[in-house]
Design an enzyme around this catalytic site. Structure first.
Site, short mmCIF file in Angstrom:
data_model
loop_
_atom_site.label_atom_id
_atom_site.label_comp_id
_atom_site.label_asym_id
_atom_site.label_seq_id
_atom_site.Cartn_x
_atom_site.Cartn_y
_atom_site.Cartn_z
N TYR A 63 0.85 -1.19 0.00
CA TYR A 63 0.00 0.00 0.00
C TYR A 63 0.89 1.24 0.00
CZ TYR A 63 -4.12 -2.81 1.33
OH TYR A 63 -5.16 -3.72 1.37
N PHE A 218 -14.24 -5.28 0.09
CA PHE A 218 -15.33 -4.76 -0.75
C PHE A 218 -16.69 -4.89 -0.03
CE2 PHE A 218 -12.78 -6.17 -4.74
CZ PHE A 218 -11.87 -5.15 -4.54
N PRO A 219 -16.78 -4.49 1.24
CA PRO A 219 -18.06 -4.64 1.95
C PRO A 219 -19.16 -3.75 1.39
CG PRO A 219 -16.56 -3.29 3.22
CD PRO A 219 -15.76 -3.85 2.08
N LEU A 220 -18.77 -2.71 0.64
CA LEU A 220 -19.77 -1.83 0.02
C LEU A 220 -19.69 -1.87 -1.50
CD1 LEU A 220 -19.44 1.24 2.41
CD2 LEU A 220 -21.18 -0.56 2.45
N GLY A 221 -19.01 -2.87 -2.03
CA GLY A 221 -18.81 -2.94 -3.47
C GLY A 221 -17.43 -2.41 -3.83
N GLY A 226 -18.58 -3.64 -13.69
CA GLY A 226 -19.55 -4.71 -13.54
C GLY A 226 -19.80 -5.14 -12.11
#
Length: 316
Positions: A63, A218-221, A226
């Site tokens: 990171y 990715f808990p919210l996308g 796509g």
């Protein structure tokens, strides 16, 4: 920084991780990359999270090419009440077609652990995830980077026995890989999971049975082309309006109520957004909201691949 004893219940309660009880809302540090030109702002944001009661920070040496780890090293120091989890299995790829490249071979894993120890300024890593790249979305291993699990676990077990790491986690894995790794003592699994992506539901159930922490990324996308956004789902928006909270808080609260072993690591570089994420621990979804969200049609997204554009926009 003064020691604090906040009420962890305000962050969704607690669950054991790497030998300690941690708040169920932690902090995913990837977004600190956005503050690379202002290390003081990055350090201040992380300290704000810790002062709010966060005691689980998720990072990786790749990171910001070590920048994020260095910020964590300064903010956390030698505190033993904070679990700092990091990942190995990939490296930065300057000038390459993708921002990361696989680094799955045993010598690469060993070197990555040493890099994390150095950039975090630590003598011991609390939790190290082997990012296997078996399951998406994202980077996949190919050719010489396809390494047997036993060869990789041998490195982690050796370094755990030597005291360089405390606990072993897995990321980007299939349920068969997890089952094979169970004898090694797996503390946590980090795979994509949200109200709109429940591809790994069976694996989540296995982690509940085995008392393994489940940390969804990715808990919210995400920004993968796509890949659906949780906060754009009408059922999520309706629940947020009815409860007087934000759609992102609804998405995070659904996860907290889904299974007791789910730990969240939402990331942000904005102090107000950080506070919003933390307040998701106070949100209680009523039966109607849960029923509506549970009936959302999950979208199969496991084969979506990483791109340079998505790497700049993705959120966790």
């Amino acid at each position: 920084m003064s020691e604090i004893t906040p009420d962890r219940a305000s962050l969704g309660g607690t669950y054991p991780l790497a030998g300690r009880q941690v708040a169920r809302i932690g902090y995913g540090a990837m977004q600190l990359e956005r503050l690379a030109s202002n290390a003081d702002a990055a350090t201040s944001l992380l300290r704000r999270a810790l002062e709010a009661g966060v005691n689980h920070v998720d990072t990786a040496d790749f990171y910001g090419a070590g920048f994020v780890n260095e910020v964590i090293g300064r903010a956390v120091g030698d505190r033993d009440d904070i679990v700092v989890a990091t990942k190995i299995g990939a490296l930065t790829n300057p000038g390459g077609p993708l921002p990361l490249r696989p680094a799955q071979r045993p010598r690469e894993l060993r070197a990555s652990i040493q890099d994390n120890l150095r950039t975090l300024s630590r003598d011991r890593l609390d939790l190290v995830y082997l990012r296997r790249l078996d399951a998406g979305p994202g980077l996949r291993a190919e050719n010489e980077q396809l390494v047997p699990l036993d060869d990789q676990l041998a490195v982690l077990l050796e370094l755990r026995d030597a005291g360089d790491i405390t606990a072993i986690g897995l990321s980007g894995v299939t349920i068969d890989i997890l089952r094979s790794a169970l004898p090694a003592g797996i503390a946590a699994v980090q795979n994509a999971y949200s109200v709109v992506d429940r591809e790994f539901e069976e694996m989540l159930g296995l982690t509940v049975d085995e008392r393994i922490a489940w940390i969804p990324y990715f808990p919210l996308g995400s920004a993968f082309a796509g890949y659906p956004s949780v906060t754009e789902q009408q059922a999520v928006i309706d629940a947020a309006l009815r409860l007087g909270v934000t759609p992102s808080q609804v998405g995070l609260a659904w996860l907290l109520q889904r299974r007791p072993n789910i730990l969240l690591i939402p990331g942000t570089s904005d102090p107000a957004h950080l506070d919003e994420n933390n307040r998701a621990g106070d949100v209680v979804l009523d039966a109607d909201a849960v029923a509506e969200l549970d009936t959302l049609e999950p979208t199969g997204v496991g084969e979506l691949q990483w791109s340079q554009e998505s790497s700049e926009r993705v959120h966790r």
